[in-house]
Design a protein around this motif. Structure first.
Motif, PDB file in Angstrom:
ATOM      1  N   MET A 127       0.809  -1.194   0.028  1.00 43.02           N
ATOM      2  CA  MET A 127       0.157   0.001   0.086  1.00 43.02           C
ATOM      3  C   MET A 127       0.779   1.384   0.064  1.00 43.02           C
ATOM      4  O   MET A 127       0.589   2.182  -0.742  1.00 43.02           O
ATOM      5  CB  MET A 127      -0.760   0.148   1.064  1.00 43.02           C
ATOM      6  CG  MET A 127      -1.971   1.203   1.390  1.00 43.02           C
ATOM      7  SD  MET A 127      -3.032   1.144   2.579  1.00 43.02           S
ATOM      8  CE  MET A 127      -1.567   1.370   4.108  1.00 43.02           C
ATOM      9  N   VAL A 128       2.019   1.305   0.677  1.00 42.05           N
ATOM     10  CA  VAL A 128       2.907   2.510   0.784  1.00 42.05           C
ATOM     11  C   VAL A 128       3.536   2.582  -0.482  1.00 42.05           C
ATOM     12  O   VAL A 128       3.397   3.802  -0.975  1.00 42.05           O
ATOM     13  CB  VAL A 128       4.091   2.103   1.971  1.00 42.05           C
ATOM     14  CG1 VAL A 128       4.984   3.363   1.756  1.00 42.05           C
ATOM     15  CG2 VAL A 128       3.425   2.160   3.288  1.00 42.05           C
ATOM     16  N   ARG A 129       4.005   1.392  -0.896  1.00 40.62           N
ATOM     17  CA  ARG A 129       4.412   1.637  -2.440  1.00 40.62           C
ATOM     18  C   ARG A 129       3.525   2.352  -3.451  1.00 40.62           C
ATOM     19  O   ARG A 129       4.164   2.877  -4.309  1.00 40.62           O
ATOM     20  CB  ARG A 129       5.126   0.397  -2.897  1.00 40.62           C
ATOM     21  CG  ARG A 129       6.549  -0.080  -1.964  1.00 40.62           C
ATOM     22  CD  ARG A 129       6.826  -1.490  -2.819  1.00 40.62           C
ATOM     23  NE  ARG A 129       8.087  -2.075  -1.868  1.00 40.62           N
ATOM     24  CZ  ARG A 129       9.273  -1.725  -2.594  1.00 40.62           C
ATOM     25  NH1 ARG A 129       9.490  -1.067  -3.409  1.00 40.62           N
ATOM     26  NH2 ARG A 129      10.105  -2.253  -1.823  1.00 40.62           N
ATOM     27  N   ASN A 130       2.409   1.960  -3.415  1.00 36.38           N
ATOM     28  CA  ASN A 130       1.624   2.342  -4.177  1.00 36.38           C
ATOM     29  C   ASN A 130       1.421   3.805  -4.146  1.00 36.38           C
ATOM     30  O   ASN A 130       0.912   4.572  -5.139  1.00 36.38           O
ATOM     31  CB  ASN A 130       0.161   1.707  -4.218  1.00 36.38           C
ATOM     32  CG  ASN A 130       0.280   0.194  -4.900  1.00 36.38           C
ATOM     33  OD1 ASN A 130       0.924   0.045  -6.046  1.00 36.38           O
ATOM     34  ND2 ASN A 130      -0.584  -0.849  -4.402  1.00 36.38           N
ATOM     35  N   LEU A 131       1.230   4.337  -2.915  1.00 32.66           N
ATOM     36  CA  LEU A 131       0.872   5.750  -2.373  1.00 32.66           C
ATOM     37  C   LEU A 131       2.156   6.667  -3.062  1.00 32.66           C
ATOM     38  O   LEU A 131       2.006   7.598  -3.243  1.00 32.66           O
ATOM     39  CB  LEU A 131       0.694   5.833  -0.972  1.00 32.66           C
ATOM     40  CG  LEU A 131      -0.445   5.323  -0.466  1.00 32.66           C
ATOM     41  CD1 LEU A 131      -0.532   5.465   1.033  1.00 32.66           C
ATOM     42  CD2 LEU A 131      -1.708   6.157  -1.157  1.00 32.66           C
ATOM     43  N   LEU A 132       3.382   6.102  -3.138  1.00 32.64           N
ATOM     44  CA  LEU A 132       4.756   6.682  -3.518  1.00 32.64           C
ATOM     45  C   LEU A 132       4.813   7.036  -4.967  1.00 32.64           C
ATOM     46  O   LEU A 132       5.486   7.570  -5.339  1.00 32.64           O
ATOM     47  CB  LEU A 132       5.881   6.004  -2.854  1.00 32.64           C
ATOM     48  CG  LEU A 132       5.783   6.001  -1.220  1.00 32.64           C
ATOM     49  CD1 LEU A 132       7.247   5.104  -0.932  1.00 32.64           C
ATOM     50  CD2 LEU A 132       5.894   7.349  -0.691  1.00 32.64           C
ATOM     51  N   LYS A 133       3.947   6.562  -5.786  1.00 34.71           N
ATOM     52  CA  LYS A 133       4.105   6.527  -7.284  1.00 34.71           C
ATOM     53  C   LYS A 133       3.883   7.979  -7.628  1.00 34.71           C
ATOM     54  O   LYS A 133       4.311   8.419  -8.571  1.00 34.71           O
ATOM     55  CB  LYS A 133       2.982   5.709  -7.829  1.00 34.71           C
ATOM     56  CG  LYS A 133       3.479   3.858  -7.871  1.00 34.71           C
ATOM     57  CD  LYS A 133       2.316   3.364  -8.495  1.00 34.71           C
ATOM     58  CE  LYS A 133       2.351   1.737  -8.190  1.00 34.71           C
ATOM     59  NZ  LYS A 133       1.164   0.982  -8.984  1.00 34.71           N
ATOM     60  N   LEU A 134       2.812   8.441  -7.176  1.00 39.43           N
ATOM     61  CA  LEU A 134       2.580   9.904  -7.585  1.00 39.43           C
ATOM     62  C   LEU A 134       3.840  10.929  -7.228  1.00 39.43           C
ATOM     63  O   LEU A 134       4.126  11.534  -8.137  1.00 39.43           O
ATOM     64  CB  LEU A 134       1.159  10.364  -6.867  1.00 39.43           C
ATOM     65  CG  LEU A 134       0.744  11.991  -7.482  1.00 39.43           C
ATOM     66  CD1 LEU A 134       0.485  11.732  -9.146  1.00 39.43           C
ATOM     67  CD2 LEU A 134      -0.600  12.097  -6.779  1.00 39.43           C
ATOM     68  N   PRO A 135       4.103  10.843  -6.180  1.00 41.88           N
ATOM     69  CA  PRO A 135       5.176  12.073  -5.678  1.00 41.88           C
ATOM     70  C   PRO A 135       6.455  11.803  -6.498  1.00 41.88           C
ATOM     71  O   PRO A 135       7.302  12.609  -6.739  1.00 41.88           O
ATOM     72  CB  PRO A 135       5.475  12.034  -4.269  1.00 41.88           C
ATOM     73  CG  PRO A 135       4.853  10.889  -3.723  1.00 41.88           C
ATOM     74  CD  PRO A 135       3.568  10.462  -4.677  1.00 41.88           C
ATOM     75  N   LEU A 136       6.711  10.394  -6.978  1.00 40.05           N
ATOM     76  CA  LEU A 136       8.024  10.008  -7.653  1.00 40.05           C
ATOM     77  C   LEU A 136       8.105  10.920  -8.950  1.00 40.05           C
ATOM     78  O   LEU A 136       8.976  11.222  -9.323  1.00 40.05           O
ATOM     79  CB  LEU A 136       7.979   8.601  -7.771  1.00 40.05           C
ATOM     80  CG  LEU A 136       9.114   7.834  -8.557  1.00 40.05           C
ATOM     81  CD1 LEU A 136      10.253   7.960  -7.867  1.00 40.05           C
ATOM     82  CD2 LEU A 136       8.868   6.662  -9.020  1.00 40.05           C
ATOM     83  N   LYS A 137       7.048  11.039  -9.677  1.00 41.48           N
ATOM     84  CA  LYS A 137       7.023  11.915 -10.708  1.00 41.48           C
ATOM     85  C   LYS A 137       7.454  13.198 -10.660  1.00 41.48           C
ATOM     86  O   LYS A 137       8.137  13.984 -11.688  1.00 41.48           O
ATOM     87  CB  LYS A 137       5.596  11.659 -11.478  1.00 41.48           C
ATOM     88  CG  LYS A 137       5.303  10.544 -11.780  1.00 41.48           C
ATOM     89  CD  LYS A 137       4.005  10.571 -12.318  1.00 41.48           C
ATOM     90  CE  LYS A 137       3.202   8.947 -12.439  1.00 41.48           C
ATOM     91  NZ  LYS A 137       1.803   8.918 -12.857  1.00 41.48           N
ATOM     92  N   SER A 138       7.467  13.885  -9.529  1.00 40.51           N
ATOM     93  CA  SER A 138       7.595  15.084  -9.225  1.00 40.51           C
ATOM     94  C   SER A 138       9.151  15.545  -8.912  1.00 40.51           C
ATOM     95  O   SER A 138       9.867  16.492  -8.891  1.00 40.51           O
ATOM     96  CB  SER A 138       6.730  15.873  -8.269  1.00 40.51           C
ATOM     97  OG  SER A 138       7.207  15.260  -6.837  1.00 40.51           O
TER      98      SER A 138
END
Length: 371
Positions: A127-138
């Motif tokens: 769940m944590v890994r999935n949540l981190l996908k969005l900020p990774l792009k920035s």
């Protein structure tokens, strides 16, 4: 010469680590040198080779999502002390957001995220890994993946469609994996395996993701059908004791060979007839590319990306033992044999490390020249 800082947990044997070492051995190290920032505190299996090739290995505290500050401070301190790293290349899935965020704050101009898988694990960590996908792009400036499915999983379909993700093939030294009859006879002789025995093989760390227990059930079912079969397990890992216990419980001790971790995987592949991969998830597995270069058929779960089939010699099956038994029985009836044209197909698909490493070298230099 430019130095690239690769960020991982460890440099022990694994898919991402093996891929990196293939590139490192073949890249022009007079132009591009690899260094490594790890969280594994113990000395790693590839560390001696890294140092022999001119690379450096550094360590920071383990990244714990419930207390990331020791890791964050460790990465920050390191990057401020080493301003020579203008390119950092992180291989820790969506958790790359943490070191790349630190690198951005420290002024590192080129920050690469690299996807090596197509699925998160279950539970809180997933769940944590999935949540981190969005900020990774920035925080990343560039986006790599081992294949299409891995790219879509970490970065999203839209980024894939717009061409923002670079595919870096899990390339291999094709020549090293060419079929060799004398090596086959030698290895089978050492392991006391008869030529008529059907040898199934798994080259994978002993972890839940790789699903070794399914392969053991498969061997049991084949044995009950009267098949002269052995399963060769190449690797090691945290589930070794669990696997050994199940081998004993199923009473298939004589049908399972555990080689442990080996440096010469190519030799053991020669002795195998069919490679198995019943994984619950994969990015784009190097071991399947190696097996195909050797010309052998592969039977894998339908959770493995179909793009890995570059020879037309891979069967994708649901994780049902009876389905796998029937598939292998059909192959035995036809006669299990190597594809003599396999190596050419692997090269044509872009998995030759000599070509791929040159392309990566030029890409790094292009990015460096734009800083």
């Amino acid at each position: 010469m430019i130095r690239i800082l690769h960020i991982l947990h460890s440099m022990n044997r694994g898919g991402a680590e093996a891929m990196l070492m293939n590139y490192y051995r073949n890249i022009d190290r007079n132009r591009v040198q690899f260094d490594f920032l790890l969280t594994e505190q113990n000395r790693c299996l590839f560390e001696d080779e890294i140092e022999s090739l001119g690379g450096k290995v550094y360590r920071v505290p383990l990244l714990k999502m419930n207390n990331p500050m020791p890791y964050i401070n460790g990465v920050k301190k390191f990057l401020l002390k080493h301003p020579e790293y203008k390119i950092v290349h992180s291989h820790t899935s969506s958790k790359s957001v943490v070191p790349l965020w630190v690198a951005k704050r420290c002024g590192v101009p080129v920050r690469i995220a690299h996807s090596h898988n197509n699925k998160s694990e279950n539970g809180f960590s997933g769940m944590v890994r999935n949540l981190l996908k969005l900020p990774l792009k920035s925080v990343a400036t560039d986006f790599f993946a081992c294949g299409e499915e891995a790219a879509k999983w970490l970065y999203g379909v839209d980024m894939w469609k717009t061409g923002k993700v670079k595919i870096l093939a899990n390339a291999i030294s094709v020549e090293s994996f060419l079929y060799n009859v004398s090596q086959r006879e030698s290895v089978r002789g050492e392991l006391m395996i008869a030529e008529k025995t059907l040898v199934l093989g798994m080259v994978a760390r002993f972890s839940g993701q790789k699903n070794h227990l399914f392969a053991l059930d498969l061997v049991k079912a084949l044995k009950e059908r009267g098949v002269d079969v052995k399963l060769m397990l190449v690797g090691d890992g945290e589930l070794k004791n669990v696997i050994q216990k199940k081998v004993k419980d199923l009473e298939i001790e004589e049908n399972v060979v555990m080689t442990g971790v080996v440096d010469d995987v190519y030799k053991y592949l020669q002795a195998i007839d069919v490679v198995l991969m019943p994984s619950f998830s994969e990015g784009l597995p190097v071991s399947l590319v190696e097996a195909q270069a050797n010309g052998m058929p592969c039977v894998v779960s339908d959770r493995v990306p179909q793009e890995v089939d570059v020879t037309g010699n891979v069967d994708f099956l649901p994780l049902e033992v009876e389905v796998w038994v029937n598939c292998l029985s059909a192959k035995m009836q036809k006669g299990v044999k190597r594809d003599e044209n396999a190596s050419g197909k692997v090269r044509s698909a872009g998995y030759d490390i000599k070509t791929a490493s040159k392309k990566l070298e030029e890409w790094y230099w292009k990015k460096y020249s734009e800083i």
